[in-house]
Design a protein around this motif. Structure first.
Motif, PDB file in Angstrom:
ATOM      1  N   ALA A  47       0.597  -1.348  -0.369  1.00 32.27           N
ATOM      2  CA  ALA A  47      -0.073  -0.070   0.317  1.00 32.27           C
ATOM      3  C   ALA A  47       0.606   1.494   0.066  1.00 32.27           C
ATOM      4  O   ALA A  47       0.674   1.940  -1.025  1.00 32.27           O
ATOM      5  CB  ALA A  47      -1.033  -0.144   1.356  1.00 32.27           C
TER       6      ALA A  47
ATOM      7  N   GLY B  57       2.762   5.987  -4.293  1.00 32.13           N
ATOM      8  CA  GLY B  57       1.372   7.139  -4.500  1.00 32.13           C
ATOM      9  C   GLY B  57       1.286   7.980  -2.656  1.00 32.13           C
ATOM     10  O   GLY B  57       0.532   8.542  -3.668  1.00 32.13           O
TER      11      GLY B  57
ATOM     12  N   TYR C  17       4.670   2.224 -13.150  1.00 30.52           N
ATOM     13  CA  TYR C  17       5.553   2.616 -11.783  1.00 30.52           C
ATOM     14  C   TYR C  17       7.102   2.462 -11.663  1.00 30.52           C
ATOM     15  O   TYR C  17       7.657   2.625 -10.890  1.00 30.52           O
ATOM     16  CB  TYR C  17       4.825   1.544 -11.047  1.00 30.52           C
ATOM     17  CG  TYR C  17       5.149   1.599  -9.818  1.00 30.52           C
ATOM     18  CD1 TYR C  17       3.832   2.999  -8.994  1.00 30.52           C
ATOM     19  CD2 TYR C  17       5.748   1.655  -8.729  1.00 30.52           C
ATOM     20  CE1 TYR C  17       3.952   2.950  -8.061  1.00 30.52           C
ATOM     21  CE2 TYR C  17       5.559   1.584  -6.970  1.00 30.52           C
ATOM     22  CZ  TYR C  17       4.577   2.362  -6.629  1.00 30.52           C
ATOM     23  OH  TYR C  17       4.296   2.834  -5.638  1.00 30.52           O
TER      24      TYR C  17
ATOM     25  N   PHE D  29      -5.899   3.678  -5.721  1.00 35.94           N
ATOM     26  CA  PHE D  29      -4.451   3.509  -5.835  1.00 35.94           C
ATOM     27  C   PHE D  29      -3.214   3.342  -4.406  1.00 35.94           C
ATOM     28  O   PHE D  29      -2.230   2.130  -4.531  1.00 35.94           O
ATOM     29  CB  PHE D  29      -3.963   4.608  -6.316  1.00 35.94           C
ATOM     30  CG  PHE D  29      -2.408   4.726  -7.185  1.00 35.94           C
ATOM     31  CD1 PHE D  29      -1.933   4.280  -8.614  1.00 35.94           C
ATOM     32  CD2 PHE D  29      -1.838   5.481  -6.759  1.00 35.94           C
ATOM     33  CE1 PHE D  29      -1.266   3.574  -9.087  1.00 35.94           C
ATOM     34  CE2 PHE D  29      -0.209   4.362  -7.070  1.00 35.94           C
ATOM     35  CZ  PHE D  29      -0.077   4.274  -8.436  1.00 35.94           C
ATOM     36  N   SER D  30      -3.641   4.211  -3.918  1.00 39.17           N
ATOM     37  CA  SER D  30      -2.448   3.821  -2.789  1.00 39.17           C
ATOM     38  C   SER D  30      -2.810   2.567  -2.020  1.00 39.17           C
ATOM     39  O   SER D  30      -2.213   2.332  -1.412  1.00 39.17           O
ATOM     40  CB  SER D  30      -3.033   4.704  -1.736  1.00 39.17           C
ATOM     41  OG  SER D  30      -2.088   4.975  -0.580  1.00 39.17           O
TER      42      SER D  30
ATOM     43  N   SER E  99      -3.803  -0.531  -2.929  1.00 44.59           N
ATOM     44  CA  SER E  99      -3.268  -0.821  -4.289  1.00 44.59           C
ATOM     45  C   SER E  99      -4.707  -2.010  -4.361  1.00 44.59           C
ATOM     46  O   SER E  99      -4.907  -2.949  -4.535  1.00 44.59           O
ATOM     47  CB  SER E  99      -2.466  -2.155  -3.797  1.00 44.59           C
ATOM     48  OG  SER E  99      -1.609  -1.854  -3.134  1.00 44.59           O
TER      49      SER E  99
HETATM   50  N1  TRP Z   1      -0.202   1.302  -3.652  1.00 47.53           N
HETATM   51  C1  TRP Z   1       0.887   2.019  -3.736  1.00 47.53           C
HETATM   52  C2  TRP Z   1       1.617   3.155  -4.022  1.00 47.53           C
HETATM   53  O1  TRP Z   1       0.868   3.762  -3.321  1.00 47.53           O
HETATM   54  C3  TRP Z   1       0.952   1.244  -5.458  1.00 47.53           C
HETATM   55  C4  TRP Z   1       0.392  -0.147  -6.179  1.00 47.53           C
HETATM   56  C5  TRP Z   1       0.908  -1.629  -5.022  1.00 47.53           C
HETATM   57  C6  TRP Z   1      -0.704  -0.898  -6.589  1.00 47.53           C
HETATM   58  N2  TRP Z   1       0.194  -2.221  -6.084  1.00 47.53           N
HETATM   59  C7  TRP Z   1      -1.077  -1.859  -6.564  1.00 47.53           C
HETATM   60  C8  TRP Z   1      -1.536   0.156  -7.145  1.00 47.53           C
HETATM   61  C9  TRP Z   1      -1.610  -2.469  -7.110  1.00 47.53           C
HETATM   62  C10 TRP Z   1      -2.840  -0.064  -7.961  1.00 47.53           C
HETATM   63  C11 TRP Z   1      -2.771  -1.412  -8.047  1.00 47.53           C
HETATM   64  O2  TRP Z   1       2.253   3.492  -4.300  1.00 47.53           O
END
Ligand code: TRP
Length: 437
Positions: A20, A24, A102, A214-215, A217
């Motif tokens: 997580a 992000g 990413y 996003f954060s 995941s």
């Molecule tokens: N959550 C991560 C971040 O905040 C990025 C990430 C990892 C992600 N796995 C994910 C985003 C799956 C979307 C889906 O940087």
């Protein structure tokens, strides 16, 4: 079939939080906050995180642990092999695409870290629009990710998370405390914590919700895959709540490390995606002992990004290893090559390929938008509908009530209500509004 590896309790929390907490929180959150009016964005983001994103996280967790397999395997097993198994494909393409861009941003982090060690921080625009340095950064970042995932679930992913996450916490808190003592920092806190509700608009809400997804995941099987490595004895509720709390906490600390510094040095919070990379080095230049703070900061950024990118790679690897019976090493290699090629195209779209447009977006923007605005939202929708309506209620309740903690029992009804009604409707609304903007 070999016995599946399982995380320890602390390791499980650290790897989930590791997934997580990443770019992000440290990169995306501060610049979105700056673009969307400061505290009011924070307020909406917090609401979205706990009211909508957390229940979806929870649904993913339950499906993952109950299914005990990769994303496709979970959907397939829990739906009794019906067509719903194809929903499990959300854990194949989406994470592979996210991983590629990413890793490009991770690669900028690599470059900044290397350059901060020799005290020569780059100018952001000239760095990202050049050809080789960002591609070299992207390659190093992806290699590091691949090596950790190749080492396996416990030896690679869990061990790294258990060291990296506490270290990250110390680093970022240290920087936030340092920044607090800079003259003029108070204005930054006001910007962060004193909401001006006249700035609330559709864009702010959509961005805050997208950021919450996003954060945490969500929407591409990351949490599902990691949950399948969590022991049955651990409580699903406390795992989910703790991960969400840590995630939000890191976003807040990142905000506290960056915004007061931006104000203390008279810069603008609305710089956009370059905020972190462009503004911070300028601040570091002016700060006493700024060189050391810079090294520590970019190290933290890199560590945070790596714990997330390994989760993205692992979801896809788990699919190929378990469903296609591929060797772990081979799967890692194949997906990394895919992400490397796509990542190179994304990276070049800031420079030589900047004229190539897909639906009038640059290649990087296209894949970012395709995943955040469409694929992840569709993934999250399928996940909650599956958890709320398709999987056997007894499986859901069993997973929920299995643990010893009493609070879980009382939460069953309200959480189920959110998963069945509130979350799917909210996701649909966002999707439609997003299409209209
Ligand atoms: N959550 C991560 C971040 O905040 C990025 C990430 C990892 C992600 N796995 C994910 C985003 C799956 C979307 C889906 O940087």
């Amino acid at each position: 079939m070999p016995q599946r590896e399982k995380f320890g309790k602390f390791g499980a929390l650290m790897t989930m939080a590791g997934s997580a907490v990443g770019l992000g929180n440290l990169w995306r959150f501060p610049y979105l906050l700056g673009e969307n009016g400061g505290a009011v964005f924070l307020f909406v983001y917090l609401l979205c995180s706990f009211l909508i994103a957390l229940p979806i996280f929870f649904a993913e967790f339950i499906i993952g642990r109950r299914g005990g397999e990769n994303c496709f395997g979970c959907f397939s097993k829990l739906s009794g092999g019906s067509k719903w198994k194809y929903a499990g494909l959300i854990g194949v393409l989406t994470p592979a695409i996210i991983l590629s861009f990413y890793s490009v941003v991770g690669g900028w982090g690599v470059q900044y870290f290397m350059r901060s060690c020799t005290f020569e921080l780059a100018e952001f625009n000239s760095l990202i629009s050049s050809v080789w340095p960002p591609i070299i950064g992207h390659t190093i970042f992806l290699l590091l990710t691949a090596v950790i995932v190749m080492m396996g679930v416990k030896k690679g992913i869990e061990s790294f998370g258990k060291i990296a996450m506490p270290a990250l916490f110390v680093l970022v808190v240290g920087i936030a405390i340092y920044v607090a003592f800079q003259p003029g920092a108070a204005e930054g806190y006001r910007y962060l914590f004193n909401p001006d509700f006249s700035k609330l608009d559709d864009n702010c809400i959509i961005s805050a919700l997208g950021q919450a997804f996003f954060s945490l995941s969500l929407g591409c099987g990351c949490i599902m895959t990691f949950a399948s490595y969590v022991s049955k004895k651990d409580s699903a509720v406390s795992h989910s709540v703790n991960t969400a709390l840590l995630d939000v906490l890191f976003a807040l600390i990142a905000g506290c490390a960056i915004m007061p510094a931006v104000f203390a040095y008279g810069l603008s919070p609305t710089a956009g995606p370059s905020l972190l990379f462009d503004t911070l080095p300028r601040i570091f230049n002016q700060m006493p002992a700024g060189e050391i703070v810079a090294v520590l900061f970019f190290l933290a950024l890199l560590v945070a990004a790596l714990t997330s990118s390994i989760s993205l790679l692992e979801v896809v690897v788990a699919y190929f290893v378990e469903e296609k019976k591929m060797e772990r090493k081979k799967a890692v290699l194949m997906i990394s090559v895919f992400a490397w090629v796509l990542g190179c195209l994304c990276s070049l779209s800031f420079g030589p390929l900047s004229n190539v447009k897909l639906f009038s977006l640059s290649i990087f923007e296209f894949f970012d938008k395709l995943t955040s605005d469409y694929l992840m939202i569709i993934g999250a929708f399928l996940t909650v509908v599956f958890a709320g309506w398709i999987m056997k209620r007894s499986d859901f309740e069993d997973e929920f009530l299995h643990s010893n903690d009493k609070a879980s029992k009382r939460l069953l009804k309200p959480i189920l209500l959110i998963i069945r009604y509130v979350a799917p409707i909210a996701i649909l609304m966002i999707f439609v509004t997003g299409l209209c903007i």
